[in-house]
Design a protein around this motif. Sequence first.
Motif, short mmCIF file in Angstrom:
data_model
loop_
_atom_site.label_atom_id
_atom_site.label_comp_id
_atom_site.label_asym_id
_atom_site.label_seq_id
_atom_site.Cartn_x
_atom_site.Cartn_y
_atom_site.Cartn_z
N GLN A 60 0.82 -1.20 0.00
CA GLN A 60 0.00 0.00 0.00
C GLN A 60 0.86 1.26 0.00
O GLN A 60 0.53 2.26 -0.64
CB GLN A 60 -0.92 0.00 1.23
CG GLN A 60 -2.09 -0.96 1.15
CD GLN A 60 -3.13 -0.49 0.16
OE1 GLN A 60 -3.01 -0.72 -1.04
NE2 GLN A 60 -4.14 0.20 0.66
N ARG A 94 1.99 1.94 -3.46
CA ARG A 94 0.89 2.45 -4.28
C ARG A 94 0.61 3.92 -3.96
O ARG A 94 0.42 4.74 -4.86
CB ARG A 94 -0.37 1.61 -4.04
CG ARG A 94 -1.57 2.02 -4.89
CD ARG A 94 -2.78 1.16 -4.57
NE ARG A 94 -3.18 1.29 -3.18
CZ ARG A 94 -3.93 2.31 -2.71
NH1 ARG A 94 -4.35 3.25 -3.53
NH2 ARG A 94 -4.27 2.35 -1.44
N THR A 152 1.11 8.15 -6.20
CA THR A 152 -0.09 8.90 -6.58
C THR A 152 0.24 10.38 -6.66
O THR A 152 1.09 10.89 -5.92
CB THR A 152 -1.22 8.68 -5.56
OG1 THR A 152 -0.77 9.05 -4.26
CG2 THR A 152 -1.65 7.22 -5.55
N SER A 157 6.93 -4.00 -5.18
CA SER A 157 6.70 -2.79 -4.37
C SER A 157 7.98 -2.30 -3.70
O SER A 157 8.24 -1.10 -3.63
CB SER A 157 5.63 -3.07 -3.31
OG SER A 157 4.40 -3.42 -3.92
#
Length: 639
Positions: free
Chosen positions: A111, A114, A118, A159
């Motif tokens: 997470q 991610r 952004t 990741s």
Amino acid sequence: MSTRLLIRCIRLLGSHSPGVSALPAACKLPLTTSAPPLAALTLRLHTSTGGARSEGRRQAQAKAQEDGFLRQPERTELDDLIDGAGSVEELLQVWAERGGTGNQAATVLIQLARLSITPESKTNTAEILQDCRFQQLLRTVDTQISLVWNGTLVTLLRSLSQLGVSSGEPALRSVQNEAHWRLRRLSYRHLVSLADSCTSQACDEQQRVLLSDVVKQLELRWTEISEPRNVALLMGKLGHLSGALMDRLEDKALELAEQFSPEDTRRVALALAAQNRRSVPLLRALSYHLVQKHGIELRSGLLVDLAFAYGKLNFHQTQVFQRIATDLLPRVPELGASDITRCAKSFAYLKWLNLPLFEAFAQHVLVHSEKYSTPQLCNLILAFARLNYQPIKGDAFYSKVHEKLDSALGQLDPYMQTDVVWSLCVLQQARPSYLQSVLEPDFYKKLTGSGGSSSRDENYMLKLLHINTTAMLECPEYRGPVLPLEACMYPGEKKASALQNGLREALRGLVGEQQGLYHSAVSTVYGWTIDGELVLNSESNPVPLKDLAAPHLPQAGGATPLPPGAKRIAFLACEFPNYNSRSKDLLGRFVMQRRHLRLAGFLTVDVPYYEWLELKSDSQKVAYLKDKMGKAVAEDMAK
């Protein structure tokens, strides 16, 4: 491993079987007393229908979960908080306050990766890496790596790379090692994702070993693949690493071609082009199913990529080309200069000329000439010359070209400069200054710096000879230097084609048994080879060539001038590759050849392959040549 095998035996035999009570306590897990015998279970599986088989599988999975196998972790409040976190800081704070298992720590890291990419994120990855809470996450993953689920493990590897974790970080090493140990237990989908992750990252030694073993697993388990997207992905990412895997992926792609989306088709075509794999059955299948997708709008970038791939592989599929041209034509004003150049160059390689599309390309140059770099404009000129395409607004178009080239031509690479000037000669747009720039002694010495022995050097020296011919025959105002005799490299004799052999035999039948009335495979000082040469007197009869002056030959022939009213005839075999695709129009190179030979005093007689194939007997071929010669002489006299 042995304990797990014993547990499965207990479940099959039942907890009341003799000897079960003697097993260690660790093996006495909750068992179902009504477990069916193995033979009965096997019989039931073989005799059940498809629906019963699916229902039995679901029941078996439910029972396995009850017994402790395949049990999914229960959803906790922490999992909800992790999924609901909207920022990096919030996510790190949730972990600091609550903690969790290794699998949850891995989910938090995924997470974080991610959220960090952004547009709304205000935290850069360097700050995340220095945060003590992030370091705690890495330590948790490192110490509890065995608790991380397969899918999470594969995603975690990507990741960590996105977050910029160094290759020496213990947590990253643990993830790589764990993924390596679990390769055989990963599903094919996870293997594909792992392969994509490994090829997208900078590889160290451990990563390369992991990738190598992933490729081996994919080679062994290629039959498990069922998604067209995975086939396209693997062909693009791993095809160049393993020829065996690429062969299997081509077979699978051929099997799944009907299910390919246009984007999958693009990826596969580009993968084949990148590896120069001209798999004709696969390309035909992709083309057929792409053409059938009538209701789907194809992106401009996808169409340009397809044109490039087909051009690189020299694969002709007229329906696909027509679809590309039809879809691209209304969008040409929206395309960039690079897309225009790339598409035009691809179609030129394929020798496929769509007049409305190429006219739109020329109009795009007129409107957006300032957006074209010199190399892009040069490549467009090369494409137009190959197809012998002349824009409708030729004067306006070439004024833009000359405006750009006047100052930039001399700055180009010598080979590109030669190509551009040669192409302008084909299009009859070469200025004297262009000709002089490549005919200077210092320039052609650059092209033969390696001694002129390579095929590339020979090809470019031949182009210089054509440019020299243009300067002498087509540019009366040219006053610059010409190529010296020692720099001229005349075309050598090559193995004759079936058409050329047939033409020579017909010429022999045309002149009869008398020797010296015709020549074949004549290399001229103009850089062109004549397939057959005759000289006809005023009564249209062949005359001996031995003593006649021949300024077109390197040795200039004899000293006797041509008789009054005599005509030199040059027979030119027009092979299938000399024409544009699906057309009877010659490519630009051969148009220039005929123009030069006519200016040199020849009457040219074309012998197209499609007409020659219709002639069955020797007498028909001789009569055909006589008829063609008669028409050429009559047209010359009518001028």
